[in-house]
Design an enzyme around this catalytic site. Structure first.
Site, PDB file in Angstrom:
ATOM      1  N   GLU A  90       6.861  -0.473   4.069  1.00  0.00           N
ATOM      2  CA  GLU A  90       6.849  -1.937   4.137  1.00  0.00           C
ATOM      3  C   GLU A  90       5.489  -2.543   3.799  1.00  0.00           C
ATOM      4  O   GLU A  90       5.416  -3.607   3.164  1.00  0.00           O
ATOM      5  CB  GLU A  90       7.312  -2.411   5.525  1.00  0.00           C
ATOM      6  CG  GLU A  90       8.823  -2.314   5.732  1.00  0.00           C
ATOM      7  CD  GLU A  90       9.279  -0.930   6.157  1.00  0.00           C
ATOM      8  OE1 GLU A  90       8.416  -0.059   6.400  1.00  0.00           O
ATOM      9  OE2 GLU A  90      10.504  -0.701   6.248  1.00  0.00           O
ATOM     10  N   HIS A 129      15.911  -3.645  15.869  1.00  0.00           N
ATOM     11  CA  HIS A 129      16.620  -4.197  14.703  1.00  0.00           C
ATOM     12  C   HIS A 129      17.264  -5.545  15.025  1.00  0.00           C
ATOM     13  O   HIS A 129      18.174  -5.966  14.319  1.00  0.00           O
ATOM     14  CB  HIS A 129      17.718  -3.237  14.226  1.00  0.00           C
ATOM     15  CG  HIS A 129      17.217  -2.062  13.436  1.00  0.00           C
ATOM     16  ND1 HIS A 129      16.387  -1.113  13.954  1.00  0.00           N
ATOM     17  CD2 HIS A 129      17.442  -1.684  12.145  1.00  0.00           C
ATOM     18  CE1 HIS A 129      16.126  -0.188  13.036  1.00  0.00           C
ATOM     19  NE2 HIS A 129      16.749  -0.526  11.924  1.00  0.00           N
TER      20      HIS A 129
END
Lengths: 353, 323
Positions: free
Chosen positions: A83, A152
Site C-alpha cells: 500500500e 476491515h
C-alpha cells in the site's frame, strides 16, 4: 426550511444505477476523456501473471470491472500488496502529469500507507510553496456491517479529515457517487473517496452523461423545520428512515448530507440549525475527536444562540469494530438509536425561539 | 581525454558549490541565522553531482533530509535555497519548506524528504508517469544506508521491478544512520547484495571517486531511459559533519573526521586526478573556487536581507489548489 435545493436535475437520459455502477461509469468516462487518468491498486483488474481469466476481480468489490479490458494493463495497473508503494506511486505520478486513482481495498490499510498520504501527498503543495499540484484520488472502502472484523470495517474518515491538504468525499447514493467521483478525478488536490461497503448495491436514477458535483455543498434528502439531522455515508439511510417515520407524526426533519466532510458545508448546517434550533449528528465513526464532535463544536461555537436543546450525537462506541454479529449490530449506529436521540432532542430544552 | 573540459569544469564547480554552501550553512546555523534542524552533506558531493550532471529538468529526483547537495546538483538556485533555509518569503518554497523540504518542481527536484524512506515510493510515481506518457524521462531517488532499512524502500524497489520503472535507486552509504553504524543496522551486511535480491542490477562503487560513480550511474540512467528498468547503486562515502548541525558525534572514532577530511575528500581526489591526467589546470579550478565563494557570500547576504513571510497572507495560502 432552508433555501438549499436538492440535487439539480440534469437534462437527458437517466438509468437506474447502483453506487458500484455509478462509480464505474465515472471512472470509465473520465478515462475515455482524459488519457492521463490511470488506476492502480491490488486486483483492480486481477489475474496479472495468472493462467486463468484476465480481469478476474475488477477490484474485490467489482467497482473497476471491465476497465482493464478497455484501457489495458498500462492504465489499469495491478500492483503487489504494497500500500505505501501504491499511494507513493500515485502521488509521485500526480506531480508529474498523471491523474491517478489509487485503490486501498479496505481503507483500514491506510495504516501501512499513511505516511505517503499525510506526510507526502497532503503536504506537497504547502511545503513546496504552492509550486506543485497533486491531482490524485484515493478510493477506499469503509464501514461495518459485513462481519469483516476490526481490521476491515473501520470508519476512519475523521483521521483524514483532520489532515490539511486532503479533501474527503463520502457519497451516500449513486447520483452523488458519480458526480463526486468525476469532480474528484478532475480536482487538482489529493482527494480521499470513501465508499461504504454495504451501500454498493443501492440504486437510484443516474444521468447517463458525465456531470460533476462541487465539493463543500451539502444535499438535503429530507427537509423540515423541527430538527436538523446531519448524516454522512451510510448513516444518511438511517436519517431518511427516521425522517419519514416522524413526517407521519407531523414532525419535520431537516436531513443534511454534507457529501464531502473536507471541505464541509458549515453554512448549510448553521442555517438549518438557525431554523430548527435542534441538532442530532449521526456518525459511524468512533466518538472521540470525530466528525460528530467536530460538527457539534462548530455549531456550539457559531450557532449557540440558535439552539433550543443540547446537541446530541449518535456514534459508534469507543471500541474497535467487533466481529460477532450480535456485537457488531450493537456497535453500529442505526435508525432506532437515531430515533431515540431525535425524540430526546425534540423533548428537551426550551420550547419556541 | 574521455571527458570534455566543459563537463569537468561543470562537475568541479557544482561540487565546490555544494561544499561551500554546506560549510557556510554550518557557520550561519551556529550564528543563529538558520532556524530548526539542518543536515549538511559536505563530504558526499561527488555522488550528487555524478548522479545529476547528465539529467535534464524533466528528469525527476527525490532527495533525503540531507538534500542540499542534491538540490544544487539538480540546478536549484543557490540564492533561493539559502533564503528558504533561513525561512524567508522569497525562498524557493516561500519559507514554508525549510532545509528538510526544499523542492523545485521546475527543476525536476521533487523534494528533500524529512521522512527517512519517504521518497522512493514517490519517485516510483515520477517514473510511472514517464513510462505511461512515454517521455523517456528518468527518475532517481537518493537514499541513505539508514533509509535502506525502511519498508517503504523495499516496497518501492519491488514495485519498480514489477512495473519495470525507469528508476535509479542511489544509496549514499556514509556509514551512519544518524548515530548508528550501517554495519550494525544493515542485517545482511551488504546493501548491494540485498538490492540485487530484488531482481535488479545492483552495484557498489567508491562514492569518493567522481568518475567511477559517474560511469556506473550513467549506465544505470541509460538503462532506465531505454526501457531496461531500475538499477540500484550503492556509493560508499563519508559524512564530514554530524547527523545534524550541532551533533556532538560522540559515536565517531577518535580522529575519524580529521582523517576523513584529509584523506577521503572527494573534491581533493577529483582535483588530484584531473591534474595528474592533465585534464584540467589548477588555475582553472582556483578561479572557480573564487567565483563560488562570491556566489555563496552573495546568497547569504541576500538571504539575510530578504523579507520574512507575512502570517496575514502566507500562513493560509498554498494548502489547496482550491477549497
Amino acid at each position: 426550511m432552508t433555501n438549499h435545493s436538492n440535487n439539480p436535475t440534469i437534462g437527458g437520459k437517466t438509468s437506474m444505477k447502483t453506487i458500484r455502477e455509478a462509480i464505474n461509469d465515472a471512472l470509465r468516462e473520465e478515462m475515455r476523456r482524459d488519457p492521463t487518468v490511470i488506476i492502480l491498486g491490488e486486483e483492480v483488474s486481477g489475474g496479472a501473471g495468472c493462467d486463468g481469466e484476465d480481469d478476474a476481480y475488477g477490484g474485490v468489490f467489482g467497482v473497476t470491472k471491465g476497465l482493464m479490458p478497455e484501457f489495458g494493463r498500462e492504465r489499469v495497473i495491478d500492483t503487489p500488496i504494497s500500500e505505501a508503494a501504491i499511494i507513493g506511486a500515485a502521488a509521485g505520478a500526480a506531480n508529474n502529469g498523471l491523474r491517478p486513482v489509487a485503490e486501498l481495498m479496505f481503507f483500514d490499510f491506510i495504516g501501512v500507507s499513511f505516511d505517503q498520504i499525510f506526510n507526502q501527498a497532503a503536504k506537497f503543495r504547502y511545503m513546496f510553496g504552492g509550486k506543485s499540484k497533486t491531482p490524485m484520488v484515493i478510493r477506499g472502502t469503509v464501514g461495518g456491517g459485513w462481519r469483516a472484523g476490526a481490521q476491515h470495517s473501520s470508519m476512519l474518515h475523521s483521521i483524514v479529515t483532520h489532515v490539511a491538504g486532503l479533501k474527503v468525499v463520502m457519497p451516500a447514493n449513486a447520483y452523488d457517487a458519480k458526480g463526486l467521483m468525476v469532480q474528484a478525478i478532475r480536482d487538482d488536490d489529493p482527494v480521499i473517496f470513501l465508499e461504504h461497503k454495504v451501500m454498493y448495491d443501492i440504486a437510484c436514477e443516474v444521468p447517463d452523461e458525465q456531470y460533476s458535483i462541487p465539493f463543500g455543498e451539502a444535499s438535503f434528502p429530507r427537509q423540515g423545520n423541527d430538527v436538523t439531522i446531519v448524516a454522512i455515508s451510510n448513516m444518511v439511510t438511517h436519517a431518511i428512515t427516521v425522517a419519514d417515520i416522524l413526517a407521519e407524526e407531523g414532525i419535520g426533519c431537516d436531513v443534511i448530507d454534507p457529501r464531502t466532510v473536507s471541505p464541509l458545508d458549515h453554512e448549510a448546517i448553521l442555517e438549518s440549525v438557525e431554523v430548527t434550533g435542534r441538532l442530532v449528528i449521526i456518525d459511524e465513526g468512533n466518538p472521540r475527536c470525530g466528525l460528530a464532535t467536530d460538527i457539534a463544536g462548530i455549531v456550539a461555537e457559531h450557532g449557540f444562540y440558535s439552539l433550543k436543546a443540547p446537541i446530541l450525537t449518535v456514534t459508534a462506541p469507543h471500541t474497535p469494530v467487533p466481529f460477532a454479529p450480535e456485537l457488531e449490530d450493537a456497535y453500529l449506529p442505526n435508525a432506532e438509536k437515531l430515533m431515540v436521540a431525535v425524540r430526546e432532542v425534540l423533548a428537551a430544552g426550551r420550547s419556541g425561539a | 581525454m574521455p571527458y570534455s573540459t566543459e563537463f569537468l569544469l561543470s562537475a568541479y564547480r557544482t561540487m565546490k558549490t555544494i561544499r561551500e554552501f554546506e560549510e557556510r550553512c554550518v557557520k550561519e546555523f551556529e550564528g543563529g541565522n538558520i532556524p530548526g534542524f539542518t543536515h549538511v552533506s559536505n563530504g558526499q558531493e561527488a555522488i550528487a553531482v555524478a548522479a545529476c550532471i547528465d539529467l535534464s529538468d524533466k528528469d525527476i529526483i527525490g532527495s533525503t533530509h540531507r538534500g542540499h547537495g542534491h538540490c544544487i546538483a539538480k540546478g536549484c538556485d543557490v540564492g533561493g535555497m539559502m533564503k528558504e533555509i533561513m525561512g524567508r518569503a522569497t525562498g524557493l518554497c516561500k519559507g514554508k519548506g525549510g532545509s528538510m523540504h526544499i523542492a523545485d518542481i521546475d527543476k525536476g527536484m521533487l523534494g528533500a524528504n524529512a521522512i527517512v524512506g519517504g521518497g522512493p515510493p514517490l519517485v516510483n510515481g515520477a517514473a510511472l508517469a514517464a513510462k505511461t506518457l512515454g517521455t523517456k524521462n528518468v527518475a532517481l531517488s537518493f537514499n541513505g544506508d539508514g533509509s535502506a532499512n525502511q519498508g517503504t524502500v523495499f516496497e518501492a524497489m519491488n514495485l519498480a521491478v514489477v512495473l519495470k520503472l525507469p528508476h535509479v535507486f542511489v544509496y549514499e552509504n556514509n556509514g551512519y544512520a544518524e548515530g548508528t553504524a550501517a554495519n550494525y543496522g544493515v542485517g545482511s551486511n551488504s546493501l548491494t547484495d540485498r538490492n540485487a535480491g530484488f531482481g535488479m542490477p545492483a552495484e557498489c562503487v567508491d562514492g569518493l571517486d567522481f568518475f567511477a560513480t559517474y560511469e556506473v550511474l550513467k549506465t544505470a540512467t541509460e538503462r532506465a531511459r531505454n526501457g531496461g528498468g531500475p538499477t540500484a547503486i550503492e556509493a560508499m562515502c563519508v559524512r564530514f559533519d554530524g547527523h545534524f548541525i550541532g551533533d556532538p558525534q560522540l559515536y565517531r572514532g577518535k580522529d575519524e573526521i580529521k582523517n576523513a577530511r584529509k584523506n577521503q575528500d572527494c573534491l581533493k581526489i577529483f582535483r588530484e586526478r584531473v591534474i595528474a591526467e592533465g585534464w584540467l589546470k589548477a588555475a582553472a579550478m582556483n578561479a572557480i573556487d573564487k567565483e563560488v565563494m562570491v556566489e555563496i557570500e552573495t546568497a547569504v547576504v541576500d538571504a539575510l536581507a530578504a523579507p520574512h513571510p507575512d502570517p496575514a497572507t502566507d500562513l493560509m495560502s498554498d494548502v489547496y489548489c482550491s477549497y
